[in-house]
Motif scaffolding. Structure first.
Motif, PDB file in Angstrom:
ATOM      1  N   GLU A  43       9.714  -7.559  -5.252  1.00 17.34           N
ATOM      2  CA  GLU A  43       8.996  -7.321  -6.863  1.00 17.34           C
ATOM      3  C   GLU A  43       9.085  -8.586  -7.377  1.00 17.34           C
ATOM      4  N   ALA A  44       8.297  -8.290  -8.084  1.00 17.36           N
ATOM      5  CA  ALA A  44       8.179 -10.219  -9.055  1.00 17.36           C
ATOM      6  C   ALA A  44       9.590  -9.158 -10.107  1.00 17.36           C
ATOM      7  N   ASP A  45      10.234 -10.687 -10.736  1.00 10.20           N
ATOM      8  CA  ASP A  45      12.022 -10.335 -11.245  1.00 10.20           C
ATOM      9  C   ASP A  45      12.948  -9.415 -10.650  1.00 10.20           C
ATOM     10  N   LYS A  46      12.822  -9.558  -9.779  1.00  9.48           N
ATOM     11  CA  LYS A  46      13.942  -8.770  -9.238  1.00  9.48           C
ATOM     12  C   LYS A  46      14.664  -9.506  -7.562  1.00  9.48           C
ATOM     13  N   TYR A  47      15.364  -9.355  -7.669  1.00 10.51           N
ATOM     14  CA  TYR A  47      16.072 -10.531  -6.303  1.00 10.51           C
ATOM     15  C   TYR A  47      16.042  -9.190  -5.149  1.00 10.51           C
ATOM     16  N   MET A  52       0.493  -5.401   8.411  1.00 10.04           N
ATOM     17  CA  MET A  52       0.224  -6.821   7.751  1.00 10.04           C
ATOM     18  C   MET A  52       0.378  -6.243   6.199  1.00 10.04           C
ATOM     19  N   THR A  53       0.761  -7.214   5.332  1.00 10.09           N
ATOM     20  CA  THR A  53       1.543  -7.027   3.545  1.00 10.09           C
ATOM     21  C   THR A  53       0.470  -8.472   3.424  1.00 10.09           C
ATOM     22  N   ARG A  54       0.546  -8.311   1.669  1.00  6.38           N
ATOM     23  CA  ARG A  54       0.051  -8.927   1.195  1.00  6.38           C
ATOM     24  C   ARG A  54       0.473  -8.860  -0.381  1.00  6.38           C
ATOM     25  N   SER A  55       0.910 -10.843  -0.256  1.00  4.49           N
ATOM     26  CA  SER A  55       1.713 -11.010  -1.414  1.00  4.49           C
ATOM     27  C   SER A  55       0.568 -11.327  -2.865  1.00  4.49           C
ATOM     28  N   PHE A  56       0.721 -11.026  -3.840  1.00  7.22           N
ATOM     29  CA  PHE A  56       0.447 -11.696  -5.164  1.00  7.22           C
ATOM     30  C   PHE A  56       1.161 -11.399  -6.503  1.00  7.22           C
ATOM     31  N   TRP A  57       0.493 -11.791  -7.289  1.00  9.93           N
ATOM     32  CA  TRP A  57       0.709 -11.983  -8.748  1.00  9.93           C
ATOM     33  C   TRP A  57      -0.065 -10.642 -10.108  1.00  9.93           C
ATOM     34  N   LYS A 116      16.262 -18.381  -7.633  1.00  9.73           N
ATOM     35  CA  LYS A 116      15.668 -17.706  -8.699  1.00  9.73           C
ATOM     36  C   LYS A 116      14.522 -16.125  -8.926  1.00  9.73           C
ATOM     37  N   LEU A 117      14.653 -15.482  -9.685  1.00  9.39           N
ATOM     38  CA  LEU A 117      13.697 -14.242  -9.410  1.00  9.39           C
ATOM     39  C   LEU A 117      12.433 -14.477  -9.031  1.00  9.39           C
ATOM     40  N   SER A 118      12.588 -13.528  -8.645  1.00  9.82           N
ATOM     41  CA  SER A 118      10.587 -14.057  -7.275  1.00  9.82           C
ATOM     42  C   SER A 118       9.468 -13.419  -8.696  1.00  9.82           C
ATOM     43  N   GLU A 119       9.058 -14.368  -8.350  1.00 11.49           N
ATOM     44  CA  GLU A 119       7.455 -14.168  -9.316  1.00 11.49           C
ATOM     45  C   GLU A 119       6.531 -13.398  -8.397  1.00 11.49           C
ATOM     46  N   GLU A 120       7.173 -13.178  -7.329  1.00  9.61           N
ATOM     47  CA  GLU A 120       5.491 -12.571  -6.667  1.00  9.61           C
ATOM     48  C   GLU A 120       6.187 -11.639  -6.069  1.00  9.61           C
ATOM     49  N   TYR A 121       4.913 -10.421  -6.150  1.00 10.43           N
ATOM     50  CA  TYR A 121       5.247  -8.892  -5.315  1.00 10.43           C
ATOM     51  C   TYR A 121       4.772  -8.971  -4.007  1.00 10.43           C
ATOM     52  N   VAL A 122       5.991  -8.319  -2.716  1.00 11.08           N
ATOM     53  CA  VAL A 122       4.774  -8.701  -1.641  1.00 11.08           C
ATOM     54  C   VAL A 122       4.643  -7.317  -1.122  1.00 11.08           C
ATOM     55  N   GLU A 123       3.749  -6.038  -0.720  1.00 10.53           N
ATOM     56  CA  GLU A 123       3.280  -4.745  -0.441  1.00 10.53           C
ATOM     57  C   GLU A 123       3.057  -4.735   0.979  1.00 10.53           C
ATOM     58  N   THR A 124       2.691  -3.912   1.848  1.00  7.75           N
ATOM     59  CA  THR A 124       2.438  -3.409   2.875  1.00  7.75           C
ATOM     60  C   THR A 124       1.039  -2.685   2.550  1.00  7.75           C
TER      61      THR A 124
END
Length: 191
Positions: free
Chosen positions: A39-43, A54-59, A87-95
């Motif tokens: 998740e963005a803004d989290k470690y 399968m996953t997708r990454s998104f902003w 640094k904190l992630s800027e991106e999300y990765v979801e299944t």
């Protein structure tokens, strides 16, 4: 770990010993569809090797999800911001499907990169390939018409075309869903 090992060795000739060292650091995980691995803004503090699913990454930009990549069997997903820059992630990765994955802490992954030349070279090669994909995608967005972008995407990611929602593909291509639907409809009628 069949899909993971096969994909790793397709990218770089990783030995059985290096695979054994990697396996010692992995934990088997199962995730439901639409689960956020990163998740963005989290470690997150972990990377995930995808065995199945399968996953997708998104902003998230102005409340809109902008798809940046997809990963299928044999792929690895993690936050580059976190792994390389702390640094904190800027991106999300979801299944996008139920996913079977192997989790490794980012600390362990970095240690393997620093102590095992084969795994370090494998990491270099997958990053080179990812850079090339990003570079190619950027060029295509700037130079190709929507129809040509979709055709190039189909050629590069046939599995994703069969498995991902059209809205995610349209977002990745930088086109609207109605435009993508029209392109697909016209392709079917011309075949």
């Amino acid at each position: 770990m069949t899909n993971i090992i096969e994909k790793m060795r397709a990218a770089y000739p990783v030995s059985d010993e290096s695979i054994r060292l990697l396996k010692e650091q992995l934990t088997l995980c199962h995730f439901p569809k639409r689960y956020r691995l990163i998740e963005a803004d989290k470690y997150c503090k972990a990377a995930y090797f995808i065995e199945k699913g399968m996953t997708r990454s998104f902003w998230l930009v102005n409340g809109e999800e902008i798809t940046t990549s997809f990963s299928c069997e044999g792929g690895i997903v993690f936050s580059m911001d976190e792994l390389y820059y702390g640094k904190l992630s800027e991106e999300y990765v979801e299944t996008l499907e139920e996913v079977t994955a192997y989790r490794i802490s980012l600390t362990s992954l970095l240690h393997l990169f620093q102590t095992n030349i084969e795994l370090a070279n494998w990491g270099r090669v997958i990053h080179q390939d990812e850079y090339r994909r990003l570079h190619r995608s950027h060029k295509e967005r700037l130079t190709l018409a929507a129809k040509e972008r979709y055709e190039a995407f189909q050629e590069q990611f046939p599995q994703v075309c069969q498995r991902a929602q059209l809205g995610y593909i349209a977002s990745y291509l930088g086109i609207t869903l109605p435009t993508l639907s029209r392109i697909r409809k016209n392709r079917k009628t011309s075949q």
